[in-house]
Design an enzyme around this catalytic site. Structure first.
Site, PDB file in Angstrom:
ATOM      1  N   GLU A  55       0.806  -1.231   0.000  1.00 50.13           N
ATOM      2  CA  GLU A  55       0.000   0.000   0.000  1.00 50.13           C
ATOM      3  C   GLU A  55       0.837   1.278   0.000  1.00 50.13           C
ATOM      4  OE1 GLU A  55      -3.991  -0.060   1.525  1.00 50.13           O
ATOM      5  OE2 GLU A  55      -3.215   1.038   3.258  1.00 50.13           O
ATOM      6  N   LYS A  57       0.610   4.669   1.413  1.00 53.02           N
ATOM      7  CA  LYS A  57      -0.168   5.216   2.538  1.00 53.02           C
ATOM      8  C   LYS A  57       0.639   6.306   3.227  1.00 53.02           C
ATOM      9  CE  LYS A  57      -2.619   3.384   6.642  1.00 53.02           C
ATOM     10  NZ  LYS A  57      -2.903   2.174   7.444  1.00 53.02           N
ATOM     11  N   LYS A 117      -7.992   2.302  -3.075  1.00 45.32           N
ATOM     12  CA  LYS A 117      -8.380   2.104  -1.677  1.00 45.32           C
ATOM     13  C   LYS A 117      -9.030   3.393  -1.207  1.00 45.32           C
ATOM     14  CE  LYS A 117      -7.447  -0.931   1.805  1.00 45.32           C
ATOM     15  NZ  LYS A 117      -7.160  -0.200   2.986  1.00 45.32           N
ATOM     16  N   GLU A 166     -14.486  -5.949   1.807  1.00 43.49           N
ATOM     17  CA  GLU A 166     -13.860  -5.979   3.135  1.00 43.49           C
ATOM     18  C   GLU A 166     -14.880  -6.151   4.253  1.00 43.49           C
ATOM     19  OE1 GLU A 166     -10.822  -2.944   4.070  1.00 43.49           O
ATOM     20  OE2 GLU A 166     -12.093  -2.451   5.778  1.00 43.49           O
ATOM     21  N   ASN A 187     -10.532  -7.206   7.516  1.00 44.15           N
ATOM     22  CA  ASN A 187      -9.707  -6.141   8.073  1.00 44.15           C
ATOM     23  C   ASN A 187      -9.642  -6.348   9.575  1.00 44.15           C
ATOM     24  OD1 ASN A 187      -8.249  -3.869   8.641  1.00 44.15           O
ATOM     25  ND2 ASN A 187      -9.415  -2.530   7.290  1.00 44.15           N
ATOM     26  N   GLU A 217      -6.004  -8.181   6.186  1.00 42.16           N
ATOM     27  CA  GLU A 217      -5.690  -6.764   6.056  1.00 42.16           C
ATOM     28  C   GLU A 217      -5.307  -6.152   7.403  1.00 42.16           C
ATOM     29  OE1 GLU A 217      -9.535  -6.141   3.127  1.00 42.16           O
ATOM     30  OE2 GLU A 217      -8.738  -4.411   4.177  1.00 42.16           O
ATOM     31  N   SER A 218      -4.262  -5.344   7.387  1.00 42.46           N
ATOM     32  CA  SER A 218      -3.873  -4.458   8.500  1.00 42.46           C
ATOM     33  C   SER A 218      -3.058  -5.148   9.604  1.00 42.46           C
ATOM     34  CB  SER A 218      -5.082  -3.794   9.162  1.00 42.46           C
ATOM     35  OG  SER A 218      -5.811  -3.038   8.240  1.00 42.46           O
TER      36      SER A 218
HETATM   37  O1  LIG Z   1      -5.297   2.863   8.856  1.00 41.16           O
HETATM   38  C1  LIG Z   1      -6.193   3.418   9.519  1.00 41.16           C
HETATM   39  O2  LIG Z   1      -5.964   4.046  10.575  1.00 41.16           O
HETATM   40  C2  LIG Z   1      -7.613   3.379   9.070  1.00 41.16           C
HETATM   41  C3  LIG Z   1      -8.586   4.015   9.814  1.00 41.16           C
HETATM   42  C4  LIG Z   1      -9.903   4.016   9.395  1.00 41.16           C
HETATM   43  C5  LIG Z   1     -10.263   3.393   8.235  1.00 41.16           C
HETATM   44  C6  LIG Z   1      -9.312   2.734   7.466  1.00 41.16           C
HETATM   45  C7  LIG Z   1      -8.003   2.719   7.889  1.00 41.16           C
HETATM   46  N1  LIG Z   1      -7.029   2.107   7.139  1.00 41.16           N
HETATM   47  C8  LIG Z   1      -7.278   1.491   5.891  1.00 41.16           C
HETATM   48  C9  LIG Z   1      -6.696   0.155   5.814  1.00 41.16           C
HETATM   49  O3  LIG Z   1      -7.443  -0.783   5.675  1.00 41.16           O
HETATM   50  C10 LIG Z   1      -5.217  -0.001   5.920  1.00 41.16           C
HETATM   51  O4  LIG Z   1      -4.601   1.091   5.294  1.00 41.16           O
HETATM   52  C11 LIG Z   1      -4.636  -1.261   5.345  1.00 41.16           C
HETATM   53  O5  LIG Z   1      -5.323  -2.402   5.737  1.00 41.16           O
HETATM   54  C12 LIG Z   1      -3.165  -1.384   5.764  1.00 41.16           C
HETATM   55  O6  LIG Z   1      -3.084  -1.361   7.188  1.00 41.16           O
HETATM   56  P1  LIG Z   1      -1.691  -1.235   7.932  1.00 41.16           P
HETATM   57  O7  LIG Z   1      -0.769  -2.274   7.342  1.00 41.16           O
HETATM   58  O8  LIG Z   1      -2.001  -1.507   9.366  1.00 41.16           O
HETATM   59  O9  LIG Z   1      -1.178   0.135   7.689  1.00 41.16           O
END
Ligand SMILES: O=C(O)c1ccccc1NCC(=O)[C@H](O)[C@H](O)COP(=O)(O)O
Length: 280
Positions: A55, A57, A117, A166, A187, A217-218
């Site tokens: 991503e 970001k 996204k 998602e 997620n 995810e995340s």
């Molecule tokens: O990342 C956030 O804080 C967030 C808050 C509210 C809605 C969506 C959010 N993020 C979007 C995502 O799903 C993430 O960017 C993506 O899964 C990657 O997550 P990470 O690896 O933890 O940065």
């Protein structure tokens, strides 16, 4: 209001301004000249390895500023060299500092599929995603009712794109499946509280049907987290923060794929009857 509701309120305001500047009928005319979207599901199904969605970001509601990313195209190219299967581009402006210009720049820089996204709540955004070069569109079950989810999924597919649908709960996975989703993300970040619980993926993956691909995810901090997701059934893992803050994006994507693929192979071996019997 939850965080998700606040984000969507801002998205709707920005969307209204874009629709005024370029009405849907004019936007559709631009698509006549667009190249077709890539066949994402065929690409993903042809590769048994753990696949990374890497991503772009810059910032997030949970962490604030993450990385300035002055050249998203270069970052995306590094992800592609590392072996990323899909490049995810956050296009939401207010909380994630993203833009459609980022999407366009990334599309021009890589040959792998590109995911838009964002917080898609209208058909306009789906048309817009294709016009700016997306192959995949994120649809968040918690942001949509059943009729909206089904309609947006249908439109996404009718434009040749794939929807990453998602979910965060078993009930949301059931709604994704009922709508016809074939690429289903769990997620592990609760978009209402922003809490991350990686164990949620393993506890929900059983609800994703075999014919669909499961995306975790995340919350990934390192290769071990990717391996944990892969060991519990993830076919793809979406990583943002760890890649934009970790330095060496190309090497990190490569390491994540290697760790996840090894864990997938091990999990497959352990679940085959011969290995359970101790036979070779
Ligand atoms: O990342 C956030 O804080 C967030 C808050 C509210 C809605 C969506 C959010 N993020 C979007 C995502 O799903 C993430 O960017 C993506 O899964 C990657 O997550 P990470 O690896 O933890 O940065």
């Amino acid at each position: 209001m939850t965080v998700l509701e606040e984000i969507i309120a801002g998205v709707r305001e920005d969307l209204e301004a874009r629709e005024r500047a370029l009405p849907l009928e004019q936007l559709k005319e631009q698509l006549e000249f667009a190249t077709p979207a890539l066949d994402v599901m065929s690409r993903l199904r042809s590769n048994p390895d753990l696949k990374i969605i890497a991503e772009v970001k810059r910032s997030s509601p949970s962490k604030g500023a993450l990385a300035p990313i002055e050249d998203p195209a270069s970052l995306a190219a590094a992800y592609e060299r590392g072996g990323a299967a899909i490049i995810s581009v956050l296009t939401e402006m207010r909380r994630f500092s993203g833009s459609l210009a980022d999407l366009k720049a990334v599309r021009a820089a890589v040959s792998v599929p590109v995911l838009r996204k964002d917080f898609v709540v209208s058909e306009y955004q789906v048309w817009e995603s294709r016009a700016w070069g997306a192959d995949v569109v994120l649809l968040i079950v918690a942001a949509l009712d059943d009729a909206q989810l089904a309609a947006l999924l249908k439109l996404t597919e009718s434009l040749g794109m794939t929807a990453l649908v998602e979910a965060h709960t078993e009930a949301e996975i059931a709604r994704a499946v009922a709508a016809g989703a074939t690429l289903i993300g769990v997620n592990t970040r609760d978009l209402k509280t922003l809490d991350v619980d990686r164990a949620i993926f393993g506890s929900l993956v059983h609800a994703i049907p075999r014919g669909a691909l499961a995306v975790a995810e995340s919350g990934v901090r390192n290769a071990e987290d990717v391996a944990d997701y892969a060991a519990t059934g993830a076919e793809l893992v979406l990583v943002g923060e760890a890649l934009v803050t970790g330095g060496e994006p190309e090497a990190n994507v490569r390491d994540f794929i290697a760790a996840g693929s090894a864990a997938r192979q091990q999990a497959t071996y352990e679940s085959t009857p011969a290995s359970l019997d101790g036979e070779s």
